[in-house]
Design a protein around this motif. Structure first.
Motif, short mmCIF file in Angstrom:
data_model
loop_
_atom_site.label_atom_id
_atom_site.label_comp_id
_atom_site.label_asym_id
_atom_site.label_seq_id
_atom_site.Cartn_x
_atom_site.Cartn_y
_atom_site.Cartn_z
N ARG A 1 0.83 -1.20 0.00
CA ARG A 1 0.00 0.00 0.00
C ARG A 1 0.87 1.26 0.00
O ARG A 1 0.59 2.23 -0.71
CB ARG A 1 -0.92 -0.01 1.21
N ALA A 2 1.94 1.23 0.78
CA ALA A 2 2.85 2.38 0.81
C ALA A 2 3.57 2.54 -0.53
O ALA A 2 3.73 3.66 -1.03
CB ALA A 2 3.85 2.23 1.95
N LEU A 3 4.01 1.44 -1.12
CA LEU A 3 4.74 1.51 -2.39
C LEU A 3 3.85 2.01 -3.53
O LEU A 3 4.29 2.80 -4.36
CB LEU A 3 5.32 0.14 -2.73
N VAL A 4 2.61 1.54 -3.56
CA VAL A 4 1.70 1.99 -4.61
C VAL A 4 1.44 3.49 -4.47
O VAL A 4 1.37 4.22 -5.46
CB VAL A 4 0.39 1.18 -4.55
N GLY A 5 1.30 3.96 -3.23
CA GLY A 5 1.13 5.40 -3.03
C GLY A 5 2.35 6.19 -3.47
O GLY A 5 2.22 7.29 -4.03
N MET A 6 3.55 5.65 -3.22
CA MET A 6 4.77 6.33 -3.66
C MET A 6 4.90 6.34 -5.18
O MET A 6 5.53 7.23 -5.75
CB MET A 6 6.00 5.64 -3.07
N HIS A 7 4.32 5.35 -5.83
CA HIS A 7 4.49 5.23 -7.28
C HIS A 7 3.41 5.95 -8.06
O HIS A 7 3.70 6.62 -9.07
CB HIS A 7 4.49 3.75 -7.66
N LEU A 8 2.15 5.84 -7.61
CA LEU A 8 1.04 6.33 -8.42
C LEU A 8 0.12 7.28 -7.66
O LEU A 8 -0.96 7.59 -8.14
CB LEU A 8 0.23 5.13 -8.94
N GLY A 9 0.52 7.72 -6.49
CA GLY A 9 -0.33 8.59 -5.71
C GLY A 9 -0.42 10.00 -6.28
O GLY A 9 0.37 10.40 -7.13
N PRO A 10 -1.40 10.78 -5.82
CA PRO A 10 -1.53 12.16 -6.30
C PRO A 10 -0.30 13.01 -6.03
O PRO A 10 0.03 13.91 -6.80
CB PRO A 10 -2.76 12.68 -5.54
N GLY A 11 0.39 12.71 -4.92
CA GLY A 11 1.59 13.48 -4.62
C GLY A 11 2.67 13.31 -5.67
O GLY A 11 3.38 14.26 -6.02
N ARG A 12 2.81 12.08 -6.18
CA ARG A 12 3.81 11.83 -7.22
C ARG A 12 3.45 12.55 -8.51
O ARG A 12 4.33 13.02 -9.24
CB ARG A 12 3.94 10.33 -7.48
N LEU A 13 2.17 12.65 -8.80
CA LEU A 13 1.74 13.41 -9.97
C LEU A 13 2.09 14.88 -9.81
O LEU A 13 2.57 15.53 -10.75
CB LEU A 13 0.24 13.22 -10.18
N GLY A 14 1.87 15.41 -8.60
CA GLY A 14 2.22 16.80 -8.36
C GLY A 14 3.72 17.05 -8.47
O GLY A 14 4.14 18.09 -9.00
N VAL A 15 4.53 16.11 -7.98
CA VAL A 15 5.98 16.27 -8.08
C VAL A 15 6.43 16.25 -9.54
O VAL A 15 7.27 17.06 -9.96
CB VAL A 15 6.69 15.16 -7.27
N LEU A 16 5.86 15.34 -10.33
CA LEU A 16 6.23 15.28 -11.74
C LEU A 16 5.86 16.58 -12.46
O LEU A 16 6.65 17.11 -13.26
CB LEU A 16 5.54 14.09 -12.40
N VAL A 17 4.67 17.09 -12.19
CA VAL A 17 4.25 18.35 -12.82
C VAL A 17 5.14 19.50 -12.36
O VAL A 17 5.47 20.40 -13.15
CB VAL A 17 2.77 18.62 -12.49
N MET A 18 5.56 19.47 -11.10
CA MET A 18 6.42 20.54 -10.59
C MET A 18 7.77 20.55 -11.30
O MET A 18 8.25 21.60 -11.74
CB MET A 18 6.62 20.37 -9.09
N TRP A 19 8.40 19.37 -11.43
CA TRP A 19 9.69 19.32 -12.13
C TRP A 19 9.52 19.68 -13.60
O TRP A 19 10.39 20.34 -14.19
CB TRP A 19 10.33 17.95 -11.99
N ALA A 20 8.42 19.24 -14.22
CA ALA A 20 8.19 19.60 -15.62
C ALA A 20 7.98 21.10 -15.77
O ALA A 20 8.48 21.72 -16.72
CB ALA A 20 6.98 18.83 -16.15
N GLY A 21 7.25 21.70 -14.84
CA GLY A 21 7.05 23.15 -14.89
C GLY A 21 8.36 23.91 -14.71
O GLY A 21 8.60 24.92 -15.39
N LEU A 22 9.22 23.42 -13.82
CA LEU A 22 10.51 24.07 -13.63
C LEU A 22 11.37 23.95 -14.89
O LEU A 22 12.04 24.90 -15.30
CB LEU A 22 11.23 23.46 -12.43
N ALA A 23 11.34 22.76 -15.52
CA ALA A 23 12.10 22.57 -16.75
C ALA A 23 11.56 23.46 -17.87
O ALA A 23 12.32 24.06 -18.64
CB ALA A 23 12.06 21.11 -17.17
N ALA A 24 10.23 23.57 -17.97
CA ALA A 24 9.64 24.42 -19.00
C ALA A 24 9.99 25.89 -18.75
O ALA A 24 10.29 26.64 -19.70
CB ALA A 24 8.12 24.23 -19.02
#
Length: 226
Positions: free
Chosen positions: A34-57
């Motif tokens: 349950r913890a690993l699935v949250g680390m992999h596909l949770g909403p927080g991981r989506l936010g982190v990916l968008v944050m790094w993409a926004g910084l790169a853009a």
């Protein structure tokens, strides 16, 4: 100190497992998965990916703007402004690339742990909570939109450029933003498809064979009596 949660260890080998019974092992397995699935596909991981993409853009936007300013510079101060924009853009783009690479590497570690812990046994009651079909679909749809939009920018930008009207810096700016969006969508799509593959190949697969019981102590052969 980093607030990023640490990853759990891989499941212990059969020889050194200390669970008293199967129920205890399944409880630990469910908690860790349950913890690993949250680390992999949770909403927080989506936010982190968008944050790094926004910084790169943002970084590439500054780099591309610097190229345009430097290319069209008419005096010394315009050239200085272009160089400053390039430096500021590099200062945002390089950390985003490094942190994005660490993000992808961490996802690979999480997927390896998911396979290892999921292969221990099967627990249909708790495994049902780990499938997350809705979250996987959200990841996949958002990733598709980003990847399609980025690919369109990479193709339409150079194709619509007119010699003499559009500078090389502007074309590079558009293509760079498209590449950031395409790579972000690709990373998200890989995560969603990898989770679906894990569900089908691990959670929905037949249970692994039970570990063989420890061999009984060898008995000394008694001499046969006649």
């Amino acid at each position: 100190m980093s607030r990023r949660p640490s990853l759990p260890p891989p499941p212990p080998p059969v020889e050194i497992r200390t669970w008293p019974d199967r129920e205890a092992m399944l409880a630990d397995r469910a908690l860790i998965l349950r913890a690993l699935v949250g680390m992999h596909l949770g909403p927080g991981r989506l936010g982190v990916l968008v944050m790094w993409a926004g910084l790169a853009a943002f970084g590439w936007l500054l780099v591309g703007s610097g190229l345009v300013i430097f290319e069209q510079a008419a005096d010394f101060f315009s050239g200085i402004a272009g160089i400053l924009s390039l430096l500021l853009g590099a200062g945002a783009l390089i950390p985003a690339v490094v942190l994005g690479s660490l993000y992808v590497a961490r996802d690979r570690e999480i997927r390896a742990l998911l396979v290892g812990w999921g292969a221990l046994d099967r627990d249909p009651e708790h495994d049902r909570e780990l499938r997350l079909p809705g979250m996987s679909l959200v990841w996949l749809l958002l990733s598709f939109v980003l990847a399609a939009g980025g690919l369109a920018l990479c193709v339409i930008g150079p194709a619509s450029a007119r010699p003499g009207d559009d500078s090389y810096g502007m074309v590079a700016l558009i293509m760079g933003l498209g590449m950031v969006a395409w790579l972000t969508g690709l990373i998200g799509a890989v995560k969603a498809l990898a989770h679906r593959r894990w569900v089908l190949r691990v959670l929905a697969a037949p249970a692994p064979p039970a570990a063989p019981a420890a061999d009984a102590p060898a008995r000394a052969d008694a001499p046969a009596r006649r």
